[in-house]
Design a protein around this motif. Structure first.
Motif, PDB file in Angstrom:
ATOM      1  N   ILE A  28      21.350  61.423 -16.604  1.00  0.00           N
ATOM      2  CA  ILE A  28      21.435  60.419 -15.534  1.00  0.00           C
ATOM      3  C   ILE A  28      22.857  59.854 -15.520  1.00  0.00           C
ATOM      4  CG2 ILE A  28      20.512  58.247 -14.640  1.00  0.00           C
ATOM      5  CD1 ILE A  28      17.933  58.887 -16.218  1.00  0.00           C
ATOM      6  N   VAL A  29      23.530  59.965 -14.377  1.00  0.00           N
ATOM      7  CA  VAL A  29      24.853  59.351 -14.231  1.00  0.00           C
ATOM      8  C   VAL A  29      24.655  57.969 -13.620  1.00  0.00           C
ATOM      9  CG1 VAL A  29      27.035  59.422 -12.973  1.00  0.00           C
ATOM     10  CG2 VAL A  29      26.196  61.478 -14.124  1.00  0.00           C
ATOM     11  N   ILE A  30      25.155  56.957 -14.337  1.00  0.00           N
ATOM     12  CA  ILE A  30      25.035  55.585 -13.826  1.00  0.00           C
ATOM     13  C   ILE A  30      26.430  55.054 -13.505  1.00  0.00           C
ATOM     14  CG2 ILE A  30      22.795  55.039 -14.827  1.00  0.00           C
ATOM     15  CD1 ILE A  30      24.148  53.756 -17.181  1.00  0.00           C
ATOM     16  N   ASP A  31      26.494  54.329 -12.398  1.00  0.00           N
ATOM     17  CA  ASP A  31      27.779  53.991 -11.796  1.00  0.00           C
ATOM     18  C   ASP A  31      27.863  52.485 -11.541  1.00  0.00           C
ATOM     19  OD1 ASP A  31      30.193  54.400 -10.178  1.00  0.00           O
ATOM     20  OD2 ASP A  31      28.884  54.031  -8.454  1.00  0.00           O
ATOM     21  N   ALA A  32      28.773  51.826 -12.254  1.00  0.00           N
ATOM     22  CA  ALA A  32      29.038  50.413 -11.967  1.00  0.00           C
ATOM     23  C   ALA A  32      30.008  50.347 -10.795  1.00  0.00           C
ATOM     24  CB  ALA A  32      29.630  49.729 -13.203  1.00  0.00           C
ATOM     25  N   GLY A  33      29.605  49.712  -9.718  1.00  0.00           N
ATOM     26  CA  GLY A  33      30.430  49.662  -8.517  1.00  0.00           C
ATOM     27  C   GLY A  33      31.773  48.954  -8.745  1.00  0.00           C
ATOM     28  N   HIS A  34      32.756  49.341  -7.905  1.00  0.00           N
ATOM     29  CA  HIS A  34      34.073  48.664  -7.888  1.00  0.00           C
ATOM     30  C   HIS A  34      34.795  48.793  -9.238  1.00  0.00           C
ATOM     31  CE1 HIS A  34      32.529  47.183  -4.066  1.00  0.00           C
ATOM     32  NE2 HIS A  34      31.416  46.945  -4.726  1.00  0.00           N
ATOM     33  N   GLY A  35      35.610  47.804  -9.620  1.00  0.00           N
ATOM     34  CA  GLY A  35      36.378  47.885 -10.868  1.00  0.00           C
ATOM     35  C   GLY A  35      37.872  47.849 -10.610  1.00  0.00           C
ATOM     36  N   ARG A  87      31.857  62.941  -7.682  1.00  0.00           N
ATOM     37  CA  ARG A  87      32.333  64.202  -8.284  1.00  0.00           C
ATOM     38  C   ARG A  87      31.932  64.278  -9.753  1.00  0.00           C
ATOM     39  NH1 ARG A  87      36.628  63.950  -4.808  1.00  0.00           N
ATOM     40  NH2 ARG A  87      38.048  62.902  -6.221  1.00  0.00           N
ATOM     41  N   ILE A  88      31.934  63.110 -10.427  1.00  0.00           N
ATOM     42  CA  ILE A  88      31.498  63.090 -11.828  1.00  0.00           C
ATOM     43  C   ILE A  88      30.050  63.571 -11.917  1.00  0.00           C
ATOM     44  CG2 ILE A  88      30.877  61.548 -13.751  1.00  0.00           C
ATOM     45  CD1 ILE A  88      33.424  59.900 -13.001  1.00  0.00           C
ATOM     46  N   ALA A  89      29.213  63.051 -11.013  1.00  0.00           N
ATOM     47  CA  ALA A  89      27.792  63.459 -11.010  1.00  0.00           C
ATOM     48  C   ALA A  89      27.658  64.952 -10.754  1.00  0.00           C
ATOM     49  CB  ALA A  89      27.020  62.660  -9.967  1.00  0.00           C
ATOM     50  N   ASP A  90      28.511  65.479  -9.848  1.00  0.00           N
ATOM     51  CA  ASP A  90      28.477  66.916  -9.547  1.00  0.00           C
ATOM     52  C   ASP A  90      28.917  67.737 -10.754  1.00  0.00           C
ATOM     53  OD1 ASP A  90      27.479  66.831  -6.998  1.00  0.00           O
ATOM     54  OD2 ASP A  90      29.437  66.620  -6.056  1.00  0.00           O
ATOM     55  N   ARG A  91      30.035  67.310 -11.357  1.00  0.00           N
ATOM     56  CA  ARG A  91      30.601  68.063 -12.480  1.00  0.00           C
ATOM     57  C   ARG A  91      29.634  68.092 -13.662  1.00  0.00           C
ATOM     58  NH1 ARG A  91      35.386  65.246 -13.175  1.00  0.00           N
ATOM     59  NH2 ARG A  91      34.576  64.333 -15.074  1.00  0.00           N
ATOM     60  N   LYS A  92      28.976  66.956 -13.883  1.00  0.00           N
ATOM     61  CA  LYS A  92      28.034  66.861 -15.016  1.00  0.00           C
ATOM     62  C   LYS A  92      26.696  67.502 -14.672  1.00  0.00           C
ATOM     63  CE  LYS A  92      30.557  64.330 -17.813  1.00  0.00           C
ATOM     64  NZ  LYS A  92      30.878  64.775 -19.181  1.00  0.00           N
ATOM     65  N   ASP A  93      26.530  67.875 -13.388  1.00  0.00           N
ATOM     66  CA  ASP A  93      25.262  68.411 -12.901  1.00  0.00           C
ATOM     67  C   ASP A  93      24.100  67.476 -13.255  1.00  0.00           C
ATOM     68  OD1 ASP A  93      23.706  70.159 -11.499  1.00  0.00           O
ATOM     69  OD2 ASP A  93      23.276  71.438 -13.230  1.00  0.00           O
ATOM     70  N   ALA A  94      24.296  66.215 -12.929  1.00  0.00           N
ATOM     71  CA  ALA A  94      23.311  65.185 -13.274  1.00  0.00           C
ATOM     72  C   ALA A  94      22.006  65.393 -12.526  1.00  0.00           C
ATOM     73  CB  ALA A  94      23.875  63.811 -12.937  1.00  0.00           C
ATOM     74  N   ASP A  95      20.910  64.930 -13.145  1.00  0.00           N
ATOM     75  CA  ASP A  95      19.615  64.971 -12.480  1.00  0.00           C
ATOM     76  C   ASP A  95      19.467  63.826 -11.494  1.00  0.00           C
ATOM     77  OD1 ASP A  95      17.963  67.179 -13.811  1.00  0.00           O
ATOM     78  OD2 ASP A  95      18.846  66.145 -15.520  1.00  0.00           O
ATOM     79  N   LEU A  96      20.055  62.682 -11.840  1.00  0.00           N
ATOM     80  CA  LEU A  96      19.997  61.517 -10.969  1.00  0.00           C
ATOM     81  C   LEU A  96      21.346  60.817 -10.942  1.00  0.00           C
ATOM     82  CD1 LEU A  96      16.714  59.673 -12.139  1.00  0.00           C
ATOM     83  CD2 LEU A  96      16.917  61.425 -10.364  1.00  0.00           C
ATOM     84  N   PHE A  97      21.605  60.130  -9.836  1.00  0.00           N
ATOM     85  CA  PHE A  97      22.797  59.304  -9.717  1.00  0.00           C
ATOM     86  C   PHE A  97      22.358  57.904  -9.282  1.00  0.00           C
ATOM     87  CE2 PHE A  97      26.325  57.509  -7.231  1.00  0.00           C
ATOM     88  CZ  PHE A  97      27.390  57.659  -8.118  1.00  0.00           C
ATOM     89  N   PHE A 198      25.756  54.904   2.685  1.00  0.00           N
ATOM     90  CA  PHE A 198      26.791  54.534   1.723  1.00  0.00           C
ATOM     91  C   PHE A 198      27.612  55.764   1.349  1.00  0.00           C
ATOM     92  CE2 PHE A 198      23.864  51.006   0.560  1.00  0.00           C
ATOM     93  CZ  PHE A 198      24.737  49.983   0.844  1.00  0.00           C
ATOM     94  N   TYR A 199      28.907  55.598   1.392  1.00  0.00           N
ATOM     95  CA  TYR A 199      29.766  56.727   1.055  1.00  0.00           C
ATOM     96  C   TYR A 199      29.542  57.183  -0.382  1.00  0.00           C
ATOM     97  CZ  TYR A 199      33.817  59.735   0.751  1.00  0.00           C
ATOM     98  OH  TYR A 199      34.621  60.814   0.588  1.00  0.00           O
ATOM     99  N   VAL A 200      29.287  56.238  -1.267  1.00  0.00           N
ATOM    100  CA  VAL A 200      29.148  56.588  -2.679  1.00  0.00           C
ATOM    101  C   VAL A 200      27.974  57.540  -2.902  1.00  0.00           C
ATOM    102  CG1 VAL A 200      27.693  54.650  -3.382  1.00  0.00           C
ATOM    103  CG2 VAL A 200      29.262  55.665  -5.031  1.00  0.00           C
ATOM    104  N   LEU A 201      26.988  57.510  -1.999  1.00  0.00           N
ATOM    105  CA  LEU A 201      25.839  58.403  -2.131  1.00  0.00           C
ATOM    106  C   LEU A 201      26.068  59.744  -1.435  1.00  0.00           C
ATOM    107  CD1 LEU A 201      22.911  55.883  -1.527  1.00  0.00           C
ATOM    108  CD2 LEU A 201      23.985  56.536  -3.675  1.00  0.00           C
ATOM    109  N   VAL A 202      27.093  59.800  -0.620  1.00  0.00           N
ATOM    110  CA  VAL A 202      27.371  61.020   0.133  1.00  0.00           C
ATOM    111  C   VAL A 202      27.971  62.080  -0.798  1.00  0.00           C
ATOM    112  CG1 VAL A 202      28.782  62.033   1.961  1.00  0.00           C
ATOM    113  CG2 VAL A 202      27.720  59.817   2.295  1.00  0.00           C
ATOM    114  N   SER A 205      24.687  65.873  -4.659  1.00  0.00           N
ATOM    115  CA  SER A 205      23.612  66.814  -4.314  1.00  0.00           C
ATOM    116  C   SER A 205      22.473  66.683  -5.314  1.00  0.00           C
ATOM    117  CB  SER A 205      24.155  68.233  -4.288  1.00  0.00           C
ATOM    118  OG  SER A 205      24.892  68.470  -5.467  1.00  0.00           O
ATOM    119  N   ARG A 206      22.042  65.481  -5.479  1.00  0.00           N
ATOM    120  CA  ARG A 206      20.929  65.184  -6.394  1.00  0.00           C
ATOM    121  C   ARG A 206      20.341  63.852  -5.919  1.00  0.00           C
ATOM    122  NH1 ARG A 206      23.660  66.803  -9.759  1.00  0.00           N
ATOM    123  NH2 ARG A 206      25.503  67.001  -8.511  1.00  0.00           N
TER     124      ARG A 206
END
Ligand SMILES: [Zn+2]
Length: 255
Positions: A28-35, A87-97, A198-202, A205-206
Motif C-alpha cells: 500500500i502506497v500512502i501519500d501525505a499531501g503537499h509538503g 509514479r511512485i505507486a506505479d513504480r512500486k506496483d502498489a495494490d492500493l494508493f 483529483f490530479y493526484v489520483l489520475v 492504475s490501481r
C-alpha cells in the motif's frame, strides 16, 4: 504414533489461529499531501502539510502491524509534484494508493458550519462541491497546463475498471473512519463518498482514493485534527476499511 499425530494437530491448529490472513504480498502506497513550500490549506496558524504527515506516519505503523507492506511517498516535510506521487505507486506496483489531505473552504462566514470527513475516488463529476475541492487540491500542478491536455490525461484512465474498485475502497474506508471517529466524537459529520477529478489520483492504475480527514477552516475540527486520539481513530478507520476491502475482494474471487 497416534500421540505424535495428536501433538502435530494441536500445534498446527495453534499456528492457524495465531497467523491471521497473510498480507505480506499486499503493498500500500500512502501519500501525505503537499509538503515543503506547498503548505496546503492554512488556518489558525496550522498547516495541512503538517497534520497529514502526522496521520500518514501513524497509518504506516498501523498498516505494518496488520502485516501489509507500506511505502510513504514522503516521510518528511518535502515537496513532491503530484505526478511524482502517482509514479511512485506505479513504480512500486502498489495494490492500493491512499492520499491523505485536510479540507478547507474559502467562505469565512461558513468556517464554523462546514466540517466532516470525506473520501474521494477518481471520476469526472458535475457535482459543484467536488469540483471546487478538486480545483483547490489540483492548483499546484495544473498551473500552466492547458485544459485539453488535462482532459486527455483524465480521460485515459476514466474508463478503467479501477474506478469501480476505487469506489468500493472509498466506501469501505469512509465507513470505517466514521464508525471509529463516532466512538470518541459523536458529532462528527459524515461527508460521504464523492467522485472527483483529483490530479493526484489520475494515472494511478490501481484502486486509488483521496481522504479529506476534516476541515482546517473549522476551528473545532482543526483542533481535533492535531489531537493524537483523533488521528488514531482516523487511522483505525482507514485500516478497518482497507481490511474489509481486501476481504471482500477475496470473497468475490472465491465465488
Ligand atoms: Zn490538500
Amino acid at each position: 504414533m497416534k500421540r505424535y499425530l495428536g501433538i502435530f494437530l494441536v500445534v498446527w491448529l495453534l499456528l492457524q489461529g495465531c497467523g491471521g490472513p497473510d498480507r505480506s504480498n499486499r503493498l500500500i502506497v500512502i501519500d501525505a499531501g503537499h509538503g515543503g513550500h506547498d503548505s496546503g490549506a492554512q488556518s489558525g496558524g496550522k498547516k495541512e502539510k503538517d497534520v497529514v504527515l502526522q496521520i500518514v506516519k501513524r497509518l504506516q505503523r498501523r498498516l505494518k502491524r496488520e502485516g501489509y507492506r507500506v511505502y510513504m511517498t514522503r516521510g518528511s516535510d518535502r515537496f513532491l509534484t503530484l505526478g511524482q506521487r502517482t509514479r511512485i505507486a506505479d513504480r512500486k506496483d502498489a495494490d492500493l494508493f491512499i492520499s491523505i489531505h485536510a479540507n478547507a473552504i474559502a467562505n469565512k462566514s461558513r468556517f464554523n458550519v462546514v466540517e466532516g470527513v470525506e473520501t474521494y475516488f477518481l471520476q469526472k463529476t458535475r457535482d459543484a462541491k467536488s469540483q471546487r475541492i478538486a480545483a483547490r487540491e489540483n492548483a499546484s500542478v495544473l498551473k500552466g497546463q492547458d485544459a485539453l491536455s488535462k482532459n486527455v490525461i483524465i480521460d485515459s484512465v476514466l474508463n478503467g475498471p479501477k474506478i469501480i474498485e476505487s469506489n468500493k475502497l472509498a466506501i469501505d474506508v469512509q465507513h470505517g473512519m466514521v464508525k471509529q471517529l463516532k466512538r470518541g466524537y459523536r458529532d462528527v459529520k459524515d461527508g460521504g463518498v464523492r467522485p472527483a477529478p483529483f490530479y493526484v489520483l489520475v494515472g494511478a492504475s490501481r484502486p486509488s482514493i483521496l481522504v479529506e480527514v476534516g476541515y482546517m477552516t473549522n476551528p473545532k475540527e482543526r483542533q481535533r485534527l492535531f489531537r493524537a486520539d483523533y488521528q488514531e481513530r482516523i487511522v483505525d478507520g482507514i485500516v478497518e476499511g482497507v481490511n474489509r476491502y481486501f476481504d471482500n475482494r477475496e470473497k468475490e474471487l472465491e465465488i
